[in-house]
Write a protein that holds these residues in place. Structure first.
Motif, mmCIF file in Angstrom:
data_model
loop_
_atom_site.group_PDB
_atom_site.id
_atom_site.type_symbol
_atom_site.label_atom_id
_atom_site.label_comp_id
_atom_site.label_asym_id
_atom_site.label_seq_id
_atom_site.Cartn_x
_atom_site.Cartn_y
_atom_site.Cartn_z
ATOM 1 N N ASN A 1 42.704 11.192 -6.691
ATOM 2 C CA ASN A 1 44.108 11.492 -6.377
ATOM 3 C C ASN A 1 44.209 12.738 -5.516
ATOM 4 O OD1 ASN A 1 45.077 9.318 -7.777
ATOM 5 N ND2 ASN A 1 45.243 10.439 -9.707
ATOM 6 N N ALA A 2 43.377 13.717 -5.843
ATOM 7 C CA ALA A 2 43.431 14.967 -5.070
ATOM 8 C C ALA A 2 43.038 14.699 -3.618
ATOM 9 C CB ALA A 2 42.513 16.002 -5.680
ATOM 10 N N HIS B 1 43.746 1.464 -7.852
ATOM 11 C CA HIS B 1 43.392 1.747 -9.247
ATOM 12 C C HIS B 1 44.612 1.639 -10.142
ATOM 13 C CE1 HIS B 1 43.427 4.931 -12.404
ATOM 14 N NE2 HIS B 1 42.428 4.190 -12.823
ATOM 15 N N ILE C 1 39.086 10.072 -11.346
ATOM 16 C CA ILE C 1 40.412 9.629 -10.903
ATOM 17 C C ILE C 1 41.222 10.812 -10.386
ATOM 18 C CG2 ILE C 1 42.592 8.688 -11.718
ATOM 19 C CD1 ILE C 1 40.788 7.043 -13.726
ATOM 20 N N ALA C 2 41.188 11.908 -11.139
ATOM 21 C CA ALA C 2 41.938 13.090 -10.698
ATOM 22 C C ALA C 2 41.435 13.525 -9.321
ATOM 23 C CB ALA C 2 41.779 14.220 -11.705
ATOM 24 N N THR C 3 40.119 13.519 -9.149
ATOM 25 C CA THR C 3 39.562 13.910 -7.852
ATOM 26 C C THR C 3 40.054 12.969 -6.764
ATOM 27 O OG1 THR C 3 37.594 14.532 -9.085
ATOM 28 C CG2 THR C 3 37.435 14.523 -6.678
ATOM 29 N N SER D 1 43.363 4.993 -4.742
ATOM 30 C CA SER D 1 44.218 5.455 -5.842
ATOM 31 C C SER D 1 45.285 4.423 -6.178
ATOM 32 C CB SER D 1 44.890 6.772 -5.464
ATOM 33 O OG SER D 1 43.942 7.782 -5.320
ATOM 34 N N ARG E 1 35.289 9.551 -16.069
ATOM 35 C CA ARG E 1 36.287 8.690 -15.442
ATOM 36 C C ARG E 1 37.539 9.471 -15.072
ATOM 37 N NH1 ARG E 1 39.908 5.097 -17.515
ATOM 38 N NH2 ARG E 1 40.507 3.390 -16.141
ATOM 39 N N ARG E 2 38.123 10.155 -16.051
ATOM 40 C CA ARG E 2 39.360 10.884 -15.756
ATOM 41 C C ARG E 2 39.148 11.855 -14.613
ATOM 42 N NH1 ARG E 2 42.486 13.354 -20.797
ATOM 43 N NH2 ARG E 2 43.766 14.200 -19.121
ATOM 44 N N LEU E 3 38.010 12.542 -14.663
ATOM 45 C CA LEU E 3 37.707 13.519 -13.618
ATOM 46 C C LEU E 3 37.691 12.814 -12.259
ATOM 47 C CD1 LEU E 3 36.899 16.567 -14.045
ATOM 48 C CD2 LEU E 3 34.631 15.860 -13.297
ATOM 49 N N ALA F 1 39.265 0.962 -12.437
ATOM 50 C CA ALA F 1 40.250 0.529 -13.433
ATOM 51 C C ALA F 1 39.572 -0.174 -14.605
ATOM 52 C CB ALA F 1 41.264 -0.401 -12.784
ATOM 53 N N ARG G 1 34.704 2.085 -17.960
ATOM 54 C CA ARG G 1 34.928 3.344 -18.673
ATOM 55 C C ARG G 1 33.618 4.109 -18.689
ATOM 56 N NH1 ARG G 1 38.805 3.725 -20.363
ATOM 57 N NH2 ARG G 1 40.035 2.147 -19.346
#
Ligand SMILES: Nc1ncnc2c1ncn2[C@@H]1O[C@H](COP(=O)(O)OP(=O)(O)OP(=O)(O)O)[C@@H](O)[C@H]1O
Ligand SMILES: Nc1ncnc2c1ncn2[C@@H]1O[C@H](COP(=O)(O)OP(=O)(O)OP(=O)(O)O)[C@@H](O)[C@H]1O
Ligand SMILES: [Mg+2]
Ligand SMILES: [Mg+2]
Lengths: 234, 237, 248, 234, 237
Positions: free
Chosen positions: D67-68, D120, D63-65, D117, D59-61, D52, D55
């Motif tokens: 979550n997945a 975060h 987080i998406a991972t 997740s 980062r986005r990748l 959180a 940066r």
């Protein structure tokens, strides 16, 4: 060890050859879990938000219970749904048992508490921020919930994704109410369980990796849509 | 303009975790006028305004508006000491109170345009409100409160972060509204501003009403030493 | 379509993959298999959630019939159980005379043994053999693992523990995770495993597809079925022996 | 239908008679799931918080991972852990397979992404609030994470409870790595699966209700300890 | 007291979502003095202070302190326009900056007691900081910034919500600190306050430095019409 490698190969083979059975059960997995996610969210988001803004006598109790329900054992949920949908059960006449619909019902029951709890937690922050303003503007309960859900939509994403994750990977419940019938109710997780039972680990792992890839795909898609990270104060 | 709204507080008290932070207060506010609430930090000004507006509940005592609860709430607006910005663009912040009332789109459009211009944010309509500067946020909050043409407005230090010019503009805007019959109840730490605006004054101290008088009388001769000390910026008692 | 509850051991054999298409072709019946534990299969039949069951646990079947849940019991075929264990065969069961001896030797050697422990037909059979061997598994200690799982899961456990286990030949031959387990003993007639077909009683559950069930029974006991069943081999071994008495 | 009633009775009977087997597997369930929760939290809370506040390029990748990974299918996790711990696997020598330890390992893998997740998501809000101050006070990364976790502890409760719920109700993974061996690795969920397979639905439900009661108990206890609801702006 | 800290901005620019909100600015601030940054709402005062302090990054240009980055950060403190309250009690808010420096417990205890008394919150030590009144929060934020005895202090409208007396107390406190060698950079909309405190003035307009001069000269005679208009509270340009 080499099984894991074999599994990766199997996954690769399954995907490149677009194995028709694979495509079928993958689509069914998606269909079931996404439907469950949508339906559950329709209950859970408003309910979780409502819990965050409403103060009533048994609020704490309700929240604790909700949190506890996150631990609903899938097998038990499956069993209960089975008994309800069974021919000798109250809803037997509907003949829903061993259909995707039954699987959706079970998954909705499993993921709703999870989504609602995370929603509630996320919404308390936002409500604390908006409280005075929304009260002052003399809003109705409905308007408050709508405003919070809309302005908090990005944080609610995690709630939804958690629900989806729980659904797509779940096997205990759908095995019982779906029956894992080939070409009817077989999905990725039940297929994995089946292959594991046969001791065909390579195939089981292959399917598992496909499932994980699927989850990744969905998440990337959703993240791409809602540009989560653009949000925040930076 | 609908029925005039006066309010009466009887033995009004707020206690938080044991400590009494306001009251007991017995006070009546007429249906017209420009009331300025004065008092040192922590005197209870914000609490009093919130009680009058109804966002803060009384621990004991009674508050009664001359009109039914619902009508009262409908016709009131509040500008909070710390501007509360919706996580939306400037224009959506302005439109929000109107949308709640199901005002028509075109009507909303014109009013938003008008007010955003008045507060000098006409070219910032699409900026996220949270990213505005302190003063800009305060002006936005003010506009968002007035856009509904409320009968009663509560203002909690509305000019604290404003520059000289904006302050002047807001003051004249408030005076006009007051003349037009809007009931205004406002707090400020700027005595000069209080002198310029007040028709009557409420002086709070330690959560109690220490003095309540017409502005002229109050600034001419305070009844209490505390009020006198306060105005001179001296230590009180 | 017709729903048939079968046991894991039958499904793991892979025979169904041969039979179902043939059935589809000859009778236009699409058979949907529900692969569950024996007990659960029985329950599905009682509840009328399936149209027929194909299981191998005599006691349970008779109880099912006595309770009037099924119309009648029709024997279809049998396969047999085998004893599987570590290649080293510490308990020396390979040259045992009969199944009883096998168990006794395993017990004397206190060799790690995995039991289904799930009241399935296989498990019931194992227990009866222990009884015949004059022993009570309840008294055994650590070397005896009642894993309470399906045939496949149990085999996985056995393979990981490198333990002895009693499995049906079909599941064993199709099992992919043999590790260094070997088939050590088989052939004792007391290890034969009779599969029976029981249509669910339409008086109890009007909605069951009784006629389809009848047609399936007819097919299962037909010459075509005989050919397919006896002809089905894995690794060159015949798994099932057709022993239905054809309807005359 | 009446099975559900029978199940309630069974649960009641099991509890009042303090059935020794029940006590045993219940305690094992608690032991396994709580251990998994503690271990997972040790990773997930700091990691989620770190995500959180930090940066970086992907980062986005990440987080998406993350979550997945909430969708990791338990069966697959179980399978992989099984392969790693089995005698032929790299960690076979440890002889952990079919022990509670193995079950804990599997559950840690399953619930860590979930907890991380949610953490975060909860921490982004708080970080937005504290950002300027903590930067200004020239804090170290470690100090920032510590401050956020401490001040956000109440919101992190939901993360932990979600993880616990997922763990206590999970069956797919522990069935494979635990083996559901009587008196060794049998826990409530595996026992339920077993009874379901046997067709003893009443007992299965009974155990299920015991499990739910357990979850409720734990949640009430935790809520009682941390007076969540006292928090907030009211 | 360690090395004096002066700072130089070269072509400093901040752009946010396309719009330039600050700069380009070329400016030097000496190691001593009491600089007041003036300018209308949205001029860029807060942005400038944040850049100098380093909480806001430059989009382009350079900022150079006379001492190494780390040393600079160590010796600075900032009071934000909107007080940021930790979700803790008053005393824990005060103790926080010291705990970060691993100051000993007793030392912390004495300093916290001292400062809470100075800002008149001595008997509110255990109250949640977020529940304090606006002015109380502002004072708490100020105390929390000064408790570390920083060499450089940035103050963003520190008295906006304070009553007359508190304002006077804070002002004298700041003047003492300044005399004692603390470098102070502060924004305010209270021209009177600016006159009382400033040793030199920076006048911002639309993100650019419009005027920078010693306070005496600036208030005596502004070089630009904009500055003149601003001081009179007139409309600028
Ligand atoms: N929820 C609360 N819990 C405890 N104390 C509170 C709470 N809300 C307010 N207080 C205290 O009550 C007193 C009055 O607060 P209030 O905000 O009304 O003061 P004020 O007159 O508005 O001060 P200021 O001029 O600084 O805004 C303050 O001392 C504050 O600390
Ligand atoms: N993150 C951002 N995104 C977009 N615009 C921004 C952002 N931050 C600040 N701005 C704009 O930059 C301008 C300068 O902001 P700043 O806060 O520095 O003004 P200020 O001089 O402090 O005003 P005030 O006196 O009201 O505090 C304002 O117009 C503001 O809207
Ligand atoms: Mg106030
Ligand atoms: Mg500013």
């Amino acid at each position: 060890m080499n099984e894991i490698w074999a599994g990766i190969q199997a996954a690769f083979r399954l995907i490149v050859t677009l194995d028709p059975d694979l495509v079928e059960i993958t689509l069914r997995s998606l269909q079931v879990s996404l439907s469950a996610l949508v339906i559950a969210s329709l209950f859970a988001l408003p309910f979780g938000t409502w819990l965050a803004i409403r103060r009533f006598r048994f609020r704490r109790l309700t929240i604790a219970t909700l949190n506890a329900l996150m631990g609903l054992p899938p097998v038990v949920v499956g069993l209960i749904v089975y008994l309800l949908l069974s021919r000798s059960g109250p809803f037997g006449v509907l003949g829903l048992l061993f259909t995707p619909t039954a699987m959706i019902i079970a998954q909705v029951i499993i993921i709703t508490p999870l989504i609602a709890s995370i929603t509630h937690q996320a919404m308390r922050e936002l409500w604390a921020e908006y409280h005075d303003l929304l009260i002052s503007l003399n809003t109705t309960k409905r308007q408050r919930i709508a405003t919070l859900i809309w302005d908090g939509r990005r944080t609610l994403l995690t709630a939804a994704l958690a629900g989806f994750g729980r659904a797509i990977g779940e096997v205990g419940a759908i095995m019982i109410v779906g029956g894992n019938i080939d070409h009817a109710t077989r999905v990725l997780t039940t297929a994995i369980a089946l292959e594991t039972g046969k001791g065909d680990f390579a195939l089981a792992l292959g399917l598992g990796f496909v499932l994980i890839a699927l989850a990744l795909l969905v998440n990337f898609a959703i993240h791409a849509l809602s540009r989560t990270e653009r949000e925040g104060r930076w | 303009m609908s029925a005039p709204m006066s309010v009466v507080l009887e033995q009004a008290v707020i206690t938080r975790r044991g400590a009494r932070i306001l009251g007991p207060i017995d006070m009546a506010l007429g249906a017209t006028g420009f009331t300025i609430v004065l008092g040192p930090n922590g005197a209870g000004k914000t609490s009093l305004l919130k009680v009058l507006h109804g966002v803060e509940r009384l621990s004991s005592g009674r508050i009664t508006w001359s009109v039914p609860e619902h009508a009262a709430r409908e016709a009131q607006a509040y500008v909070f000491q710390k501007p509360i910005m919706l996580r939306r663009s400037v224009q959506h912040n302005l439109a929000f109170p109107l949308q709640l009332l199901k005002v028509g789109k075109p009507e909303i459009g014109t009013r938003v345009a008008d007010w955003s211009r008045r507060i000098g944010l006409g070219d910032a309509l699409d900026r996220p409100a949270k990213r505005l500067s302190g003063g800009e946020q305060q002006k936005l909050a003010l506009a968002r409160a007035l856009i509904r043409h409320p009968q009663v407005v509560f203002l909690d230090e509305p000019c604290a972060n404003l520059d000289g010019r904006s302050t002047r503009e807001i003051e004249s805007l408030l005076l006009d509204a007051s003349k037009a019959g809007t009931r205004i109840i406002m707090t400020t730490h700027d005595i000069g501003q209080a002198r310029r605006l007040a028709s009557d004054v409420v002086f709070l101290l330690n959560g109690r009403v220490r003095e309540q008088a017409a502005a002229r009388d109050f600034f001419a001769a305070q009844q209490t030493d505390e009020a006198r000390a306060f105005l001179n910026g001296d230590i009180i008692e | 379509t017709l729903r048939l509850a079968v046991t894991t051991s039958f499904h793991n054999s892979g025979l169904s993959d041969v039979l179902l298409p043939a059935i589809q072709a000859d009778t236009q019946i699409e058979v949907q298999l529900l692969v569950v534990g024996t007990g659960q299969a029985i329950r599905l039949g009682e509840a009328g959630d399936v149209d027929a069951i194909l299981v191998h646990s005599r006691k349970a079947e008779d109880a099912f019939l006595d309770a009037g849940h099924g119309t009648h019991r029709r024997e279809i075929m049998y396969n047999d159980f085998v004893f599987v264990g570590p290649a080293a065969d510490s308990a020396k069961v390979a040259d045992a005379g009969d199944a009883i001896t096998v168990l006794q030797r395993i017990r004397q050697a206190r060799a790690t043994f995995v039991s289904r422990g799930d009241d399935s037909g296989t498990h019931k059979k194992e227990l009866s053999l222990w009884a015949a061997a004059g022993a009570d598994p309840a008294q055994f200690d650590r070397w005896y693992n009642a894993v309470g799982a399906g045939m496949g899961a149990s085999l996985n456990t056995a393979s990981a523990l490198n333990a002895y286990i009693m499995a049906d030949r079909a599941s064993w031959l199709n099992f992919g995770n043999k590790g260094d387990l070997r088939l050590l003993f088989a052939g004792d007639p007391s290890l034969f495993n009779q599969y029976a077909y029981i249509p669910v009683n339409p008086q109890r559950h009007p909605h069951v597809k009784a006629d389809a069930a009848k047609r399936l029974e007819a097919w299962l006991t037909s010459a075509t079925a005989r050919k397919l069943i006896n002809g089905y081999t894995v690794a060159g071994e015949q798994l099932f022996t057709f022993n239905a008495t054809p309807t005359d």
